[in-house]
Scaffold this motif. Structure first.
Motif, PDB file in Angstrom:
ATOM      1  N   PHE A   1       0.827  -1.210   0.000  1.00 35.53           N
ATOM      2  CA  PHE A   1       0.000   0.000   0.000  1.00 35.53           C
ATOM      3  C   PHE A   1       0.861   1.260   0.000  1.00 35.53           C
ATOM      4  O   PHE A   1       0.675   2.151  -0.834  1.00 35.53           O
ATOM      5  CB  PHE A   1      -0.936   0.010   1.215  1.00 35.53           C
ATOM      6  CG  PHE A   1      -1.664   1.318   1.378  1.00 35.53           C
ATOM      7  CD1 PHE A   1      -2.743   1.631   0.564  1.00 35.53           C
ATOM      8  CD2 PHE A   1      -1.250   2.247   2.314  1.00 35.53           C
ATOM      9  CE1 PHE A   1      -3.401   2.850   0.690  1.00 35.53           C
ATOM     10  CE2 PHE A   1      -1.899   3.462   2.456  1.00 35.53           C
ATOM     11  CZ  PHE A   1      -2.979   3.757   1.642  1.00 35.53           C
ATOM     12  N   LEU A   2       1.802   1.350   0.945  1.00 30.52           N
ATOM     13  CA  LEU A   2       2.645   2.548   1.016  1.00 30.52           C
ATOM     14  C   LEU A   2       3.489   2.711  -0.240  1.00 30.52           C
ATOM     15  O   LEU A   2       3.708   3.837  -0.715  1.00 30.52           O
ATOM     16  CB  LEU A   2       3.547   2.474   2.247  1.00 30.52           C
ATOM     17  CG  LEU A   2       2.918   2.911   3.579  1.00 30.52           C
ATOM     18  CD1 LEU A   2       3.907   2.738   4.713  1.00 30.52           C
ATOM     19  CD2 LEU A   2       2.455   4.361   3.503  1.00 30.52           C
ATOM     20  N   THR A   3       3.965   1.599  -0.798  1.00 35.16           N
ATOM     21  CA  THR A   3       4.784   1.679  -2.014  1.00 35.16           C
ATOM     22  C   THR A   3       3.970   2.228  -3.178  1.00 35.16           C
ATOM     23  O   THR A   3       4.443   3.086  -3.931  1.00 35.16           O
ATOM     24  CB  THR A   3       5.345   0.295  -2.368  1.00 35.16           C
ATOM     25  OG1 THR A   3       6.052  -0.236  -1.244  1.00 35.16           O
ATOM     26  CG2 THR A   3       6.297   0.382  -3.542  1.00 35.16           C
ATOM     27  N   ILE A   4       2.712   1.752  -3.338  1.00 38.68           N
ATOM     28  CA  ILE A   4       1.857   2.267  -4.412  1.00 38.68           C
ATOM     29  C   ILE A   4       1.518   3.733  -4.170  1.00 38.68           C
ATOM     30  O   ILE A   4       1.507   4.549  -5.107  1.00 38.68           O
ATOM     31  CB  ILE A   4       0.573   1.428  -4.529  1.00 38.68           C
ATOM     32  CG1 ILE A   4       0.899  -0.007  -4.941  1.00 38.68           C
ATOM     33  CG2 ILE A   4      -0.385   2.041  -5.540  1.00 38.68           C
ATOM     34  CD1 ILE A   4      -0.302  -0.928  -4.956  1.00 38.68           C
ATOM     35  N   ALA A   5       1.223   4.088  -2.918  1.00 40.32           N
ATOM     36  CA  ALA A   5       0.872   5.472  -2.606  1.00 40.32           C
ATOM     37  C   ALA A   5       2.024   6.425  -2.924  1.00 40.32           C
ATOM     38  O   ALA A   5       1.834   7.468  -3.569  1.00 40.32           O
ATOM     39  CB  ALA A   5       0.474   5.582  -1.139  1.00 40.32           C
ATOM     40  N   LEU A   6       3.229   6.064  -2.490  1.00 39.03           N
ATOM     41  CA  LEU A   6       4.389   6.914  -2.786  1.00 39.03           C
ATOM     42  C   LEU A   6       4.672   6.938  -4.285  1.00 39.03           C
ATOM     43  O   LEU A   6       5.048   7.991  -4.840  1.00 39.03           O
ATOM     44  CB  LEU A   6       5.607   6.403  -2.024  1.00 39.03           C
ATOM     45  CG  LEU A   6       5.549   6.542  -0.501  1.00 39.03           C
ATOM     46  CD1 LEU A   6       6.770   5.891   0.146  1.00 39.03           C
ATOM     47  CD2 LEU A   6       5.468   8.019  -0.103  1.00 39.03           C
ATOM     48  N   GLY A   7       4.499   5.794  -4.963  1.00 42.13           N
ATOM     49  CA  GLY A   7       4.686   5.766  -6.409  1.00 42.13           C
ATOM     50  C   GLY A   7       3.688   6.650  -7.131  1.00 42.13           C
ATOM     51  O   GLY A   7       4.032   7.335  -8.107  1.00 42.13           O
ATOM     52  N   SER A   8       2.445   6.667  -6.664  1.00 39.96           N
ATOM     53  CA  SER A   8       1.423   7.520  -7.281  1.00 39.96           C
ATOM     54  C   SER A   8       1.763   8.990  -7.113  1.00 39.96           C
ATOM     55  O   SER A   8       1.589   9.798  -8.038  1.00 39.96           O
ATOM     56  CB  SER A   8       0.054   7.223  -6.666  1.00 39.96           C
ATOM     57  OG  SER A   8      -0.325   5.884  -6.880  1.00 39.96           O
ATOM     58  N   ILE A   9       2.252   9.355  -5.918  1.00 39.68           N
ATOM     59  CA  ILE A   9       2.641  10.753  -5.677  1.00 39.68           C
ATOM     60  C   ILE A   9       3.811  11.148  -6.570  1.00 39.68           C
ATOM     61  O   ILE A   9       3.839  12.253  -7.140  1.00 39.68           O
ATOM     62  CB  ILE A   9       2.978  10.948  -4.186  1.00 39.68           C
ATOM     63  CG1 ILE A   9       1.717  10.758  -3.335  1.00 39.68           C
ATOM     64  CG2 ILE A   9       3.591  12.322  -3.947  1.00 39.68           C
ATOM     65  CD1 ILE A   9       1.984  10.739  -1.845  1.00 39.68           C
ATOM     66  N   CYS A  10       4.785  10.247  -6.719  1.00 40.70           N
ATOM     67  CA  CYS A  10       5.927  10.542  -7.596  1.00 40.70           C
ATOM     68  C   CYS A  10       5.478  10.669  -9.051  1.00 40.70           C
ATOM     69  O   CYS A  10       5.944  11.564  -9.774  1.00 40.70           O
ATOM     70  CB  CYS A  10       6.984   9.451  -7.466  1.00 40.70           C
ATOM     71  SG  CYS A  10       7.905   9.482  -5.920  1.00 40.70           S
ATOM     72  N   SER A  11       4.593   9.786  -9.496  1.00 39.44           N
ATOM     73  CA  SER A  11       4.089   9.877 -10.871  1.00 39.44           C
ATOM     74  C   SER A  11       3.349  11.190 -11.097  1.00 39.44           C
ATOM     75  O   SER A  11       3.511  11.839 -12.140  1.00 39.44           O
ATOM     76  CB  SER A  11       3.145   8.699 -11.160  1.00 39.44           C
ATOM     77  OG  SER A  11       3.860   7.501 -11.274  1.00 39.44           O
ATOM     78  N   LEU A  12       2.525  11.572 -10.130  1.00 37.21           N
ATOM     79  CA  LEU A  12       1.802  12.842 -10.237  1.00 37.21           C
ATOM     80  C   LEU A  12       2.770  14.020 -10.305  1.00 37.21           C
ATOM     81  O   LEU A  12       2.600  14.934 -11.120  1.00 37.21           O
ATOM     82  CB  LEU A  12       0.851  12.996  -9.047  1.00 37.21           C
ATOM     83  CG  LEU A  12       0.108  14.332  -8.943  1.00 37.21           C
ATOM     84  CD1 LEU A  12      -0.752  14.567 -10.176  1.00 37.21           C
ATOM     85  CD2 LEU A  12      -0.741  14.367  -7.678  1.00 37.21           C
ATOM     86  N   SER A  13       3.813  13.982  -9.461  1.00 34.97           N
ATOM     87  CA  SER A  13       4.806  15.069  -9.477  1.00 34.97           C
ATOM     88  C   SER A  13       5.530  15.128 -10.821  1.00 34.97           C
ATOM     89  O   SER A  13       5.759  16.213 -11.373  1.00 34.97           O
ATOM     90  CB  SER A  13       5.814  14.861  -8.341  1.00 34.97           C
ATOM     91  OG  SER A  13       5.165  14.807  -7.091  1.00 34.97           O
ATOM     92  N   GLY A  14       5.891  13.958 -11.353  1.00 33.96           N
ATOM     93  CA  GLY A  14       6.568  13.924 -12.647  1.00 33.96           C
ATOM     94  C   GLY A  14       5.699  14.437 -13.776  1.00 33.96           C
ATOM     95  O   GLY A  14       6.156  15.212 -14.634  1.00 33.96           O
ATOM     96  N   MET A  15       4.412  14.020 -13.799  1.00 29.58           N
ATOM     97  CA  MET A  15       3.502  14.496 -14.845  1.00 29.58           C
ATOM     98  C   MET A  15       3.266  15.992 -14.722  1.00 29.58           C
ATOM     99  O   MET A  15       3.132  16.701 -15.726  1.00 29.58           O
ATOM    100  CB  MET A  15       2.174  13.743 -14.767  1.00 29.58           C
ATOM    101  CG  MET A  15       2.183  12.364 -15.386  1.00 29.58           C
ATOM    102  SD  MET A  15       2.723  12.353 -17.114  1.00 29.58           S
ATOM    103  CE  MET A  15       1.672  13.613 -17.830  1.00 29.58           C
TER     104      MET A  15
END
Length: 561
Positions: free
Chosen positions: A45-59
């Motif tokens: 869960f935490l890995t997906i959540a942090l990955g989603s935040i990083c993807s959003l920041s990159g986009m």
């Protein structure tokens, strides 16, 4: 993306292609790191959540490069025919966007499928298997749908409404994705992190090196006492292949090495037989895994076909033309149709005709995919030769942006062949890993093809750089020149064709060395372990029977006395 880099950042085709190759390599490497972090520390869960935040920041950063004029170099001076290069801050902003998107993929890709399965997996439910099967089908259907939306709707938007809208829509969608995922946190089933397989691999290597001077047990039966087995494991004794690794599971001092509950007191001093066999299985498949890298190199050649499509007539009707970036859809559609047709049509029909189940072996399918991939490069070279010849006949040598009087539909066969190649080799390789690896290595099996893609991206970048450096000069244009009509993309495709042909012979050699694959749902390694286990059990049974016979004889003697 190659068009964005060439038009807005003034990249040459070789430099832009290399940057995309590096970005793709990072995106394919990061899931391995993400899987390790999720399994060992953070949980899914935490890995997906942090990955989603990083993807959003990159986009968001990528969107800002299109929204802020100062984030890109100024437009080219057409009168002077000069273009200003990107500044260091501009490049840092662009590469930071790519890096954040890759980090986000590292968090989302290896965990999303398994995390979703955690939510619906109910072992006590008699229909659980059917529920999981439906979930997997829906998951891959949604992934396929997302690729179609990206290659059609998003590409069409970027082509007609510009990069501001084209990058803005994915950024907004990523925001809602991350927001809704975190919002639903209280409803999720969250599995705790466990020890990662990668840690186990490292432990085996370290312990085997520490114990390199130990002597192997002299008798087979001593293995029950000399090798450390995990409770409930099918791996009773290590196999003879890669025998030097067996020293990692040899017990030196039973009283100090093993705790009362049967576990190793120090995992970095004693491993289990199962850990050793897992590492052996990984090492054993590596040669065959490497044969798929060439196919991944061929499939990753997306920039050059896109430039070809941009210079050809893409009109379907007088008012509608296919975006150049949407031609990759033909690969996805071909792959999907063939997989469905093969699994639901051809195999049942062939089984009905022969009167018994018919299936193509995984190694046969992998080899067929490599052959088709080679054919795809040959077709690509022929089509590009014809396209370039037509461009020169029409006097377009100095105008790379002109449209040649040749339909872009001539590119469809090479895209379809790539789809067939992926359907055979990619699917075959994944099935091969799942059948050859122990069940505990399912996560590794799922990531092997992505790792091959990452290595292929790096090698593809090296090939492009080498071709650009060796074929360019003061009096000649590079084969991969930014001016597609002056370059020789056909020669580049012929080079990939020759490399693919050599790779086919390399595959045949590796396939012969590997030997037979899994049969009847049980891999060869497990069969070997099982047969040895049965042999050892019979030895123990005989020994116990002899002891009981001796005791019975002793009892009779005492009764007589």
């Amino acid at each position: 993306m190659i068009l964005y880099l060439m038009r807005d950042y003034h990249f040459g085709v070789a430099k832009g292609t290399n940057l995309i190759f590096f970005w793709s390599a990072a995106t394919n490497f990061m899931p391995l790191l993400g899987a390790f972090i999720a399994d060992s520390y953070l949980g899914r869960f935490l890995t997906i959540a942090l990955g989603s935040i990083c993807s959003l920041s990159g986009m968001t950063l990528l969107w800002l490069t299109a929204m802020i004029p100062q984030a890109r170099p100024p437009p080219c001076d057409q009168s002077a025919r000069t273009c200003e290069s990107s500044s260091t801050p501009q490049m840092i902003l662009l590469i930071s966007a790519f890096a954040l998107i890759s980090i986000g993929a590292g968090g989302i890709r290896p965990c999303s499928l398994a995390f979703g399965a955690d939510q619906v997996d109910r072992r006590e439910n008699p229909n659980n298997k059917r529920v999981l099967e439906s979930y997997f089908n829906l998951y891959y259907a949604s992934a396929f749908l997302s690729v179609l939306v990206a290659l059609t709707g998003i590409v069409y938007t970027q082509d007609h409404l510009g990069w501001k809208v084209g990058f803005g829509i994915p950024a907004i969608l990523m925001f809602f994705s991350a927001f809704l995922f975190v919002l639903a946190s209280p409803f999720y089933v969250k599995q705790k992190a466990n020890k990662s397989l990668f840690t186990g691999f490292a432990q085996v290597i370290v312990v085997a090196y520490k114990n390199r001077k130990l002597l192997f047990p002299s008798q087979e039966l001593d293995g029950f006492h000399c090798y450390h087995q995990k409770k409930g494991s099918e791996s009773v004794l290590p196999t003879d292949k890669l025998r030097f690794l067996n020293k990692a599971c040899m017990v030196k001092d039973p009283e100090n090495d093993i705790t009362p509950d049967g576990l190793a007191s120090n995992p970095w001093s004693l491993c289990t037989v199962q850990q050793v066999e897992e590492l052996k299985a990984l090492i054993k498949v590596m040669p065959l895994w490497s044969t798929g890298i060439m196919l991944s190199i061929n499939v990753s050649q997306t920039s050059f076909p896109l430039l070809q499509a941009s210079s050809m007539d893409r009109h379907i009707t007088s008012s509608f033309q296919i975006p150049a970036g949407s031609f990759g859809t033909f690969t996805i559609i071909t792959l999907t149709i063939w997989v469905i047709l093969y699994d639901r049509g051809l195999l049942p029909l062939a089984s009905k005709v022969r009167g018994k189940p018919v299936r193509l072996g995984v190694k046969l399918r992998m080899g067929m995919g490599l052959l088709i991939s080679c054919m795809a490069m040959v077709v690509s070279a022929i089509v590009e030769h014809v396209r370039r010849k037509r461009a020169l006949q029409e006097g377009l040598r100095e105008n790379p942006h002109a449209v040649v009087g040749m339909s872009a539909m001539w590119l469809v066969p090479q895209y379809c062949l790539n789809g067939f190649a992926e359907a055979f080799t990619a699917v075959g390789q994944t099935e091969f890993y799942y059948s050859e690896f122990p069940r505990s290595m399912s996560s590794i099996a799922a990531s092997m093809f992505g790792l091959g893609m990452a290595v292929a991206n790096l090698l593809a970048s090296a090939i492009v750089s080498a071709v650009d450096g060796l074929t360019s000069g003061t009096t000649r244009k590079s084969w991969v020149s930014s001016n597609i009509n002056e370059g020789r993309y056909d020669n580049y495709y012929w080079l990939l064709s020759i490399m693919s042909l050599v790779n086919i012979f390399y595959f045949l050699f590796c396939s012969w060395i590997y030997g037979p694959c899994a049969s009847s749902g049980k891999n060869v390694q497990e069969q070997e372990i099982g047969s040895r286990k049965e042999l050892e059990v019979r030895k123990v049974e005989k020994k116990l029977k002899d002891e009981l016979d001796e005791r019975e004889e002793g009892k009779e003697d005492s009764d007589l006395k």
